[in-house]
Design a protein around this motif. Structure first.
Motif, PDB file in Angstrom:
ATOM      1  N   ARG A 149      -2.356  -7.840   2.197  1.00 29.02           N
ATOM      2  CA  ARG A 149      -3.046  -7.436   3.420  1.00 29.02           C
ATOM      3  C   ARG A 149      -4.568  -7.513   3.235  1.00 29.02           C
ATOM      4  O   ARG A 149      -5.300  -7.913   4.147  1.00 29.02           O
ATOM      5  CB  ARG A 149      -2.607  -6.014   3.779  1.00 29.02           C
ATOM      6  N   ASP A 206       5.621  -3.413   5.592  1.00 30.05           N
ATOM      7  CA  ASP A 206       5.142  -4.380   6.568  1.00 30.05           C
ATOM      8  C   ASP A 206       5.419  -3.892   7.990  1.00 30.05           C
ATOM      9  O   ASP A 206       4.558  -3.946   8.871  1.00 30.05           O
ATOM     10  CB  ASP A 206       5.828  -5.726   6.320  1.00 30.05           C
ATOM     11  N   ASP A 236       2.286  -5.087  10.762  1.00 30.02           N
ATOM     12  CA  ASP A 236       1.587  -6.295  10.319  1.00 30.02           C
ATOM     13  C   ASP A 236       2.620  -7.264   9.757  1.00 30.02           C
ATOM     14  O   ASP A 236       3.155  -7.051   8.672  1.00 30.02           O
ATOM     15  CB  ASP A 236       0.552  -5.925   9.241  1.00 30.02           C
TER      16      ASP A 236
END
Length: 561
Positions: A28, A55, A60
């Motif tokens: 990330r 996640d 994301d």
């Protein structure tokens, strides 16, 4: 060219879980980097589930395509029923954390990565070549694997340690800084080599005894920067031993010696003195980095508790067990009972009224009477303290009588597995009684939940001491100690605290601690825990301390042509 980083994980859930989250954190933060995670084959599905959980909870979906989860080796294949039955007495040199055959496979896979050619993982999948790795992150338990790769290829190597800075110093720091590792293996071998010294003891017992008391620790007192002094036998408060502990020193220390940096799950503002202590013996003049990346947990863990947060966390938590050792997953209940129980507790008794009792997936008190006393005193409280008790460890067996008493009381829920992160985030929870492993310690601190410590070995005694005496966010039970060396505790006034360990002493101590939990002292410790939580949450904000330490890795985000 974009960087290619390789993370060598350890299969123990207290290591694999944060390392799976670390992979997401790094992906990330560095959107052009590809991350290859080397994971034990038997636990690859658990790691993948945890990565997907992070996640999803982070909203994301851009990171999964850049994390390559590569199953290699099966460490648990060596854990036959005979080995499991004799785990405490087997020569630890005969049971390495990573079996030699697995080391060969992992090295071959990394060689293929460096030579940019295809390779096959342990599940039979072929991995096509990408740019060769330019950065390695190694679990501290992967000392059989990664030092040789560092020596062969010269790739920058950082180590991930699962516990606090002070626990790292106790394990691997210089002897004069309170560290165990520099002299431990040498002392074990020296005793074995002299019949008069070993007196016929098997090597496993020698390793156990030296862990509890080393001749190199003068005066029997350990001084670690960031912690109050303790007697060295306090670092093994329970008569617990597994072969793997020897391995973590015998191969973990040489690994630390060749690394270029260390990742810690702490943050500067809650452990500044302990981190300074690590920098003194580890960084020194060697220009090695100490990076504090904070507890590696899903982003939702660092947001205010809402009505859906505990159930959201519970419904995504990954159930974990050791093949052939822990109970099969199909016998584990659905996750909802724990949250439903706490919802009822919240309605009936209010916020911070319950206690969660967990000794993790490996540890459990040897003395059945100690466990009986614990629940006897909880159930005897005039002001009820409802509890969830998880029995996920292989030895976590209680009598039918106690199980019935807990069920009939209406105050307790006993389950073979529990969604710990969701429980810690529930407003009904007031305390956790824990062995103080690294994962549970930082999960508790991240939710402002005070701790009652019942540590066994490894990083746990340092965490219990840190929580109870430095952060003042909990208590530590002393009279339950039954370690191999009987001695008093250093704390408790000029003469220390005598450890009698009698049933009556244990009853009195547990009564006193439970009373304190429900009184002003408990409120003070909870307020301190809330302050620590806020410091951790603040450190996770964009541009704050954790982001700043991650920025130090930008130099590895690209590969020089």
């Amino acid at each position: 060219m974009p960087g290619h980083w390789v993370i060598f994980t350890a299969f123990a859930w207290g290591h694999l879980r944060p390392e799976s989250n670390l992979a997401v954190t790094l992906a990330r933060k560095f959107p052009d980097v590809t991350i290859s995670c080397i994971v034990d084959t038997d636990f690859a599905s658990k790691s993948l589930a945890e990565i997907k959980r992070n996640d999803m909870l982070g909203n994301d979906d851009s990171v999964l395509s850049r994390i390559r989860l590569i199953p290699m080796g099966r460490a648990m294949a060596a854990m036959t029923p005979e080995v499991v039955a004799n785990f405490a007495t087997i020569d630890p040199r005969c049971l390495p954390f990573t079996p030699p055959a697995d080391v060969v496979k992992i090295h071959a896979a990394f060689d293929a990565m460096m030579e940019e050619r295809p390779f096959e993982d342990s599940m039979g999948k072929m991995w096509e070549p990408i740019d060769k790795p330019n950065f390695i992150v190694s679990d501290v338990m992967m000392g059989h694997v990664t030092p040789a790769l560092k020596q062969k290829y010269g790739v920058p190597l950082y180590v991930w340690f699962v516990g606090s800075a002070t626990a790292l110093t106790r394990m691997y720091g210089a002897t004069e800084k309170g560290g165990r590792a520099p002299t431990y293996v040498q002392e074990c071998h020296a005793i074995e080599a002299v019949p008069e010294a070993s007196n016929g003891m098997p090597f496993a017992k020698i390793a156990h005894q030296v862990w509890a008391r080393s001749a190199y620790m003068k005066g029997d007192i350990i001084h670690i920067k960031g912690l109050p002094p303790i007697y060295q036998w306090e670092d093994l408060p329970q008569n617990t031993w597994y072969a793997g502990f020897y391995d973590t020193i015998a191969y973990g220390h040489p690994l630390l010696e060749v690394t270029d940096g260390v990742f810690l799950p702490t943050v500067m503002d809650i452990e500044r003195e302990g981190i300074e202590g690590v920098m003194e013996w580890y960084a020194g003049s060697a220009n090695r980095e100490v990076l504090c990346l904070g507890p590696q947990l899903p982003p939702a863990y660092f947001s205010p508790t809402g009505s859906k947060k505990p159930s959201q966390l519970a419904n995504t938590e990954v159930q974990y067990g050791y093949p052939g050792i822990t109970r099969p997953s199909d016998t584990q209940p659905k996750l909802e009972p724990c949250i439903a129980f706490l919802d009822e507790v919240l309605d009936k008794y209010g916020v911070n009224s319950a206690i969660y009792i967990s000794f993790g997936s490996i540890f459990f008190p040897r003395q059945a009477t100690h466990v009986e006393i614990l629940f006897d005193r909880i159930l005897a409280l005039e002001k009820p303290m409802p509890f969830i008790f998880t029995t996920s460890a292989p030895r976590a067996l209680v009598s039918d009588e106690l199980a019935k008493r807990i069920k009939d009381s209406g105050r307790g829920l006993m389950v073979p597995w529990a969604p710990q992160q969701a429980i810690l985030a529930h407003p009904a929870l007031g305390f956790i009684l824990s062995h103080c492993g690294g994962g549970g310690t930082f999960e508790s601190l991240s939710q402002g939940v005070p701790v009652i410590g019942w540590p066994f070995i490894w990083d746990q005694p340092a965490h219990a001491l840190w929580i109870s005496e430095v952060l003042d966010t909990g208590f530590e039970l002393l009279q339950v100690r039954d370690g191999p060396i009987k001695g008093k505790a250093f704390r408790g006034g000029s003469n220390g605290t005598e450890i009698t360990g009698t049933d009556e002493a244990i009853r009195e101590e547990i009564d006193a601690v439970l009373k304190a939990c429900q009184g002003p002292e408990g409120k003070r410790k909870r307020a301190n825990a809330e302050r620590v939580k806020q410091l951790i949450w603040d450190a996770h904000q964009p541009g704050a301390q954790i982001d700043q330490h991650l920025d130090s890795l930008k130099k590895f985000a690209t590969i020089a042509n």
